[in-house]
Design a protein around this motif. Structure first.
Motif, PDB file in Angstrom:
ATOM      1  N   VAL A   1       0.751  -1.048   0.101  1.00 37.86           N
ATOM      2  CA  VAL A   1      -0.041   0.194   0.033  1.00 37.86           C
ATOM      3  C   VAL A   1       0.916   1.203  -0.101  1.00 37.86           C
ATOM      4  O   VAL A   1       1.854   1.469   0.960  1.00 37.86           O
ATOM      5  CB  VAL A   1      -0.870  -0.131   1.277  1.00 37.86           C
ATOM      6  CG1 VAL A   1      -1.840   1.286   1.359  1.00 37.86           C
ATOM      7  CG2 VAL A   1      -1.785  -1.019   1.208  1.00 37.86           C
ATOM      8  N   ILE A   2       0.976   2.086  -1.035  1.00 36.02           N
ATOM      9  CA  ILE A   2       1.679   3.309  -1.200  1.00 36.02           C
ATOM     10  C   ILE A   2       0.667   4.471  -1.088  1.00 36.02           C
ATOM     11  O   ILE A   2      -0.196   4.560  -1.924  1.00 36.02           O
ATOM     12  CB  ILE A   2       2.115   3.296  -2.499  1.00 36.02           C
ATOM     13  CG1 ILE A   2       3.282   1.954  -2.813  1.00 36.02           C
ATOM     14  CG2 ILE A   2       3.485   4.485  -2.641  1.00 36.02           C
ATOM     15  CD1 ILE A   2       2.432   0.793  -3.822  1.00 36.02           C
ATOM     16  N   ASP A   3       1.135   5.348  -0.063  1.00 37.73           N
ATOM     17  CA  ASP A   3       0.169   6.364   0.315  1.00 37.73           C
ATOM     18  C   ASP A   3       1.154   7.537  -0.252  1.00 37.73           C
ATOM     19  O   ASP A   3       1.951   8.054   0.631  1.00 37.73           O
ATOM     20  CB  ASP A   3      -0.177   6.528   1.560  1.00 37.73           C
ATOM     21  CG  ASP A   3      -1.194   7.598   2.077  1.00 37.73           C
ATOM     22  OD1 ASP A   3      -1.275   8.941   1.310  1.00 37.73           O
ATOM     23  OD2 ASP A   3      -1.772   7.696   2.728  1.00 37.73           O
TER      24      ASP A   3
ATOM     25  N   PHE B   1       2.961  -3.638 -12.449  1.00 35.98           N
ATOM     26  CA  PHE B   1       3.047  -3.895 -11.021  1.00 35.98           C
ATOM     27  C   PHE B   1       4.138  -3.428 -10.217  1.00 35.98           C
ATOM     28  O   PHE B   1       4.689  -3.934  -9.288  1.00 35.98           O
ATOM     29  CB  PHE B   1       2.941  -5.374 -10.898  1.00 35.98           C
ATOM     30  CG  PHE B   1       1.756  -6.043 -11.527  1.00 35.98           C
ATOM     31  CD1 PHE B   1       0.219  -5.785 -11.091  1.00 35.98           C
ATOM     32  CD2 PHE B   1       1.824  -6.734 -12.843  1.00 35.98           C
ATOM     33  CE1 PHE B   1      -0.621  -6.341 -11.899  1.00 35.98           C
ATOM     34  CE2 PHE B   1       0.946  -7.180 -13.616  1.00 35.98           C
ATOM     35  CZ  PHE B   1      -0.520  -6.917 -12.953  1.00 35.98           C
ATOM     36  N   ARG B   2       4.604  -2.567 -10.944  1.00 41.27           N
ATOM     37  CA  ARG B   2       5.614  -1.735 -10.311  1.00 41.27           C
ATOM     38  C   ARG B   2       5.252  -0.275  -9.769  1.00 41.27           C
ATOM     39  O   ARG B   2       4.321   0.103 -10.154  1.00 41.27           O
ATOM     40  CB  ARG B   2       6.990  -1.318 -11.176  1.00 41.27           C
ATOM     41  CG  ARG B   2       7.713  -2.659 -11.691  1.00 41.27           C
ATOM     42  CD  ARG B   2       8.474  -2.565 -12.780  1.00 41.27           C
ATOM     43  NE  ARG B   2       9.131  -3.886 -13.407  1.00 41.27           N
ATOM     44  CZ  ARG B   2       9.676  -4.139 -14.569  1.00 41.27           C
ATOM     45  NH1 ARG B   2       9.676  -2.965 -15.423  1.00 41.27           N
ATOM     46  NH2 ARG B   2      10.047  -5.127 -14.970  1.00 41.27           N
ATOM     47  N   TRP B   3       5.953   0.467  -8.972  1.00 41.21           N
ATOM     48  CA  TRP B   3       5.653   1.428  -8.362  1.00 41.21           C
ATOM     49  C   TRP B   3       6.792   2.387  -7.986  1.00 41.21           C
ATOM     50  O   TRP B   3       7.839   1.967  -7.946  1.00 41.21           O
ATOM     51  CB  TRP B   3       4.587   1.094  -7.261  1.00 41.21           C
ATOM     52  CG  TRP B   3       5.231   0.275  -6.220  1.00 41.21           C
ATOM     53  CD1 TRP B   3       5.193  -0.977  -6.086  1.00 41.21           C
ATOM     54  CD2 TRP B   3       5.840   0.444  -4.918  1.00 41.21           C
ATOM     55  NE1 TRP B   3       5.596  -1.798  -5.150  1.00 41.21           N
ATOM     56  CE2 TRP B   3       6.264  -0.844  -4.323  1.00 41.21           C
ATOM     57  CE3 TRP B   3       6.623   1.708  -4.391  1.00 41.21           C
ATOM     58  CZ2 TRP B   3       6.929  -0.992  -3.061  1.00 41.21           C
ATOM     59  CZ3 TRP B   3       7.367   1.596  -3.245  1.00 41.21           C
ATOM     60  CH2 TRP B   3       7.558   0.344  -2.709  1.00 41.21           C
ATOM     61  N   THR B   4       6.439   3.658  -7.662  1.00 44.05           N
ATOM     62  CA  THR B   4       7.517   4.670  -7.385  1.00 44.05           C
ATOM     63  C   THR B   4       7.426   4.814  -5.894  1.00 44.05           C
ATOM     64  O   THR B   4       6.352   5.243  -5.287  1.00 44.05           O
ATOM     65  CB  THR B   4       7.509   5.898  -8.039  1.00 44.05           C
ATOM     66  OG1 THR B   4       7.373   5.697  -9.497  1.00 44.05           O
ATOM     67  CG2 THR B   4       8.561   6.971  -7.668  1.00 44.05           C
ATOM     68  N   ASP B   5       8.561   4.468  -5.046  1.00 44.75           N
ATOM     69  CA  ASP B   5       8.660   4.887  -3.799  1.00 44.75           C
ATOM     70  C   ASP B   5       8.589   6.247  -3.267  1.00 44.75           C
ATOM     71  O   ASP B   5       9.565   6.987  -3.601  1.00 44.75           O
ATOM     72  CB  ASP B   5       9.822   4.075  -3.022  1.00 44.75           C
ATOM     73  CG  ASP B   5       9.883   3.891  -1.521  1.00 44.75           C
ATOM     74  OD1 ASP B   5       9.324   4.791  -0.974  1.00 44.75           O
ATOM     75  OD2 ASP B   5      10.292   2.900  -0.962  1.00 44.75           O
ATOM     76  N   PRO B   6       7.578   6.880  -2.658  1.00 41.69           N
ATOM     77  CA  PRO B   6       7.694   8.192  -2.410  1.00 41.69           C
ATOM     78  C   PRO B   6       8.181   8.641  -0.728  1.00 41.69           C
ATOM     79  O   PRO B   6       8.546   9.803  -0.759  1.00 41.69           O
ATOM     80  CB  PRO B   6       5.963   8.306  -1.963  1.00 41.69           C
ATOM     81  CG  PRO B   6       5.431   7.064  -1.510  1.00 41.69           C
ATOM     82  CD  PRO B   6       6.476   5.943  -1.984  1.00 41.69           C
TER      83      PRO B   6
ATOM     84  N   PRO C   1      11.826   9.268   1.417  1.00 38.12           N
ATOM     85  CA  PRO C   1      12.776  10.045   1.021  1.00 38.12           C
ATOM     86  C   PRO C   1      13.842   8.939   0.679  1.00 38.12           C
ATOM     87  O   PRO C   1      13.806   7.841   1.083  1.00 38.12           O
ATOM     88  CB  PRO C   1      13.434  10.419   2.544  1.00 38.12           C
ATOM     89  CG  PRO C   1      12.054  10.731   3.444  1.00 38.12           C
ATOM     90  CD  PRO C   1      10.985   9.579   2.873  1.00 38.12           C
ATOM     91  N   ARG C   2      14.758   9.501  -0.188  1.00 39.13           N
ATOM     92  CA  ARG C   2      15.583   8.395  -0.743  1.00 39.13           C
ATOM     93  C   ARG C   2      15.048   7.507  -1.569  1.00 39.13           C
ATOM     94  O   ARG C   2      15.218   6.040  -1.646  1.00 39.13           O
ATOM     95  CB  ARG C   2      16.593   8.013  -0.151  1.00 39.13           C
ATOM     96  CG  ARG C   2      17.539   9.056   0.678  1.00 39.13           C
ATOM     97  CD  ARG C   2      18.281   8.309   2.046  1.00 39.13           C
ATOM     98  NE  ARG C   2      19.171   7.336   1.382  1.00 39.13           N
ATOM     99  CZ  ARG C   2      19.805   6.711   2.266  1.00 39.13           C
ATOM    100  NH1 ARG C   2      19.779   6.895   3.553  1.00 39.13           N
ATOM    101  NH2 ARG C   2      20.733   5.831   1.650  1.00 39.13           N
ATOM    102  N   GLY C   3      13.799   8.018  -2.467  1.00 41.45           N
ATOM    103  CA  GLY C   3      12.927   6.927  -2.789  1.00 41.45           C
ATOM    104  C   GLY C   3      13.624   6.017  -3.866  1.00 41.45           C
ATOM    105  O   GLY C   3      14.537   6.359  -4.512  1.00 41.45           O
ATOM    106  N   ARG C   4      12.809   4.784  -4.119  1.00 36.66           N
ATOM    107  CA  ARG C   4      13.325   4.040  -5.092  1.00 36.66           C
ATOM    108  C   ARG C   4      12.247   3.436  -5.829  1.00 36.66           C
ATOM    109  O   ARG C   4      11.040   3.459  -5.479  1.00 36.66           O
ATOM    110  CB  ARG C   4      14.067   2.859  -4.502  1.00 36.66           C
ATOM    111  CG  ARG C   4      13.228   1.938  -3.662  1.00 36.66           C
ATOM    112  CD  ARG C   4      14.068   0.945  -2.778  1.00 36.66           C
ATOM    113  NE  ARG C   4      13.382   0.159  -2.009  1.00 36.66           N
ATOM    114  CZ  ARG C   4      12.866   0.363  -0.892  1.00 36.66           C
ATOM    115  NH1 ARG C   4      12.939   1.826  -0.348  1.00 36.66           N
ATOM    116  NH2 ARG C   4      12.010  -0.537  -0.227  1.00 36.66           N
ATOM    117  N   SER C   5      12.495   2.720  -6.994  1.00 33.42           N
ATOM    118  CA  SER C   5      11.271   2.112  -7.818  1.00 33.42           C
ATOM    119  C   SER C   5      10.988   0.733  -6.869  1.00 33.42           C
ATOM    120  O   SER C   5      11.744   0.078  -6.444  1.00 33.42           O
ATOM    121  CB  SER C   5      11.810   1.743  -9.172  1.00 33.42           C
ATOM    122  OG  SER C   5      12.126   2.803  -9.687  1.00 33.42           O
ATOM    123  N   GLY C   6       9.644   0.645  -6.607  1.00 34.97           N
ATOM    124  CA  GLY C   6       9.187  -0.689  -6.141  1.00 34.97           C
ATOM    125  C   GLY C   6       8.926  -1.838  -6.991  1.00 34.97           C
ATOM    126  O   GLY C   6       8.933  -1.411  -8.233  1.00 34.97           O
ATOM    127  N   GLY C   7       8.614  -2.867  -6.598  1.00 31.34           N
ATOM    128  CA  GLY C   7       8.581  -4.110  -7.413  1.00 31.34           C
ATOM    129  C   GLY C   7       9.680  -4.691  -8.035  1.00 31.34           C
ATOM    130  O   GLY C   7       9.626  -5.358  -8.875  1.00 31.34           O
TER     131      GLY C   7
END
Length: 211
Positions: free
Chosen positions: A93-95, A198-203, A205-211
Motif C-alpha cells: 500500500v503506497i500512500d 505491478f511496479r511503483w515509485t517509492d515516495p 525520502p531517498r525513494g526507489r522504484s518498487g516491485g
C-alpha cells in the motif's frame, strides 16, 4: 487521512456476504468449489473497473489489473493519492500524500484466495447458499489464522466467461468488523498485461522504484 481508510481495509480485511438462504433443495452443490477453482486456474489476466464501498458508505472507484499468479494493481480514481500493488509475493500500500509504504505477504491477506490459483478451495472455502441460481458465492477463510480475515467471492454464472463464471466482486470483514465490498464491471480476460504494471515509485525520502 480518514478518507483513505477504506482502501487499506480492502487488502487487510474480508467477510461473509449477507444473502438470503434458499430452500435446502435449491442450495448450491459442493461442486461449486471445483468450478471456482477452475475459474481461478483459467484466468491468466483480467482488467476491470471497480467500485469499493466501506462500512460507512463511502465509495471509491478505479481500475483493477490482475495477472496470475499473484499480481494485482488497484489504481484509484483521480484525486486519491493511494496505490495498492501485489507483485506476486507481497501486497504493498503506497500512500503518496503522506509518503508512507506498508507491505504484507499476500498469504496474510484474504486476497490471497484470488491470487494463488494453486490453492485448493475445498480445504479452506465453502459455498454460501443464495436464492438466485445464477449467483455462486464462495467464502474463503483460514480457520487457523482468523486474523487474516475472510473473503466472500461472488460470481455470476456466464457461459462465455472462464470456467462459466464471471467474478462480480467480493465482500470483506476483518477482526475489528471493518467491512468493505468491491463490485467489478467491464471485466476483460486474457488481455495483454505487462509486468511493469505491478511496479511503483517509492515516495519516501531517498525513494526507489518498487516491485
Amino acid at each position: 487521512m480518514k478518507r483513505l481508510v477504506a482502501p487499506l481495509i480492502l487488502v487487510l480485511a474480508a467477510a461473509p456476504v449477507a444473502v438470503p438462504l434458499a430452500p435446502l433443495a435449491a442450495q448450491q452443490a459442493p461442486s461449486g468449489l471445483g468450478q471456482v477453482n477452475a475459474y481461478l486456474r483459467a484466468v491468466t489476466t483480467m482488467t476491470a473497473d471497480f467500485a469499493q464501498t466501506d462500512r460507512n458508505g463511502q465509495t471509491l472507484t478505479g481500475q483493477l489489473t490482475l495477472k496470475q499468479p499473484g499480481k494485482i494493481r488497484f489504481q484509484y480514481q483521480k484525486g486519491v493519492p493511494l496505490l495498492i500493488v501485489g507483485d506476486g509475493k507481497a501486497l504493498t500500500v503506497i500512500d503518496y500524500e503522506v509518503r508512507q509504504v506498508q507491505r504484507w505477504p499476500i498469504g496474510n491477506s484474504p486476497l490471497g484466495a484470488l491470487l494463488d490459483p494453486s490453492k485448493d478451495l475445498s480445504k479452506f472455502g465453502k459455498v454460501i447458499p443464495t436464492d438466485d441460481p445464477s449467483i455462486l458465492s464462495v467464502q474463503a477463510r483460514d480457520p487457523k489464522r482468523p486474523e487474516f480475515g475472510t473473503i466472500t467471492m461472488i460470481f455470476k454464472r456466464d457461459a462465455v466467461s472462464p470456467a462459466g463464471l464471471q467474478l462480480y466482486g467480493w465482500v470483506a470483514l476483518d477482526s475489528q468488523n471493518n467491512r468493505t465490498s468491491v463490485k467489478l464491471s467491464n471485466q476483460r480476460y486474457g488481455v495483454p498485461v505487462a509486468d511493469s504494471a505491478f511496479r511503483w515509485t517509492d515516495p519516501r525520502p531517498r525513494g526507489r522504484s518498487g516491485g
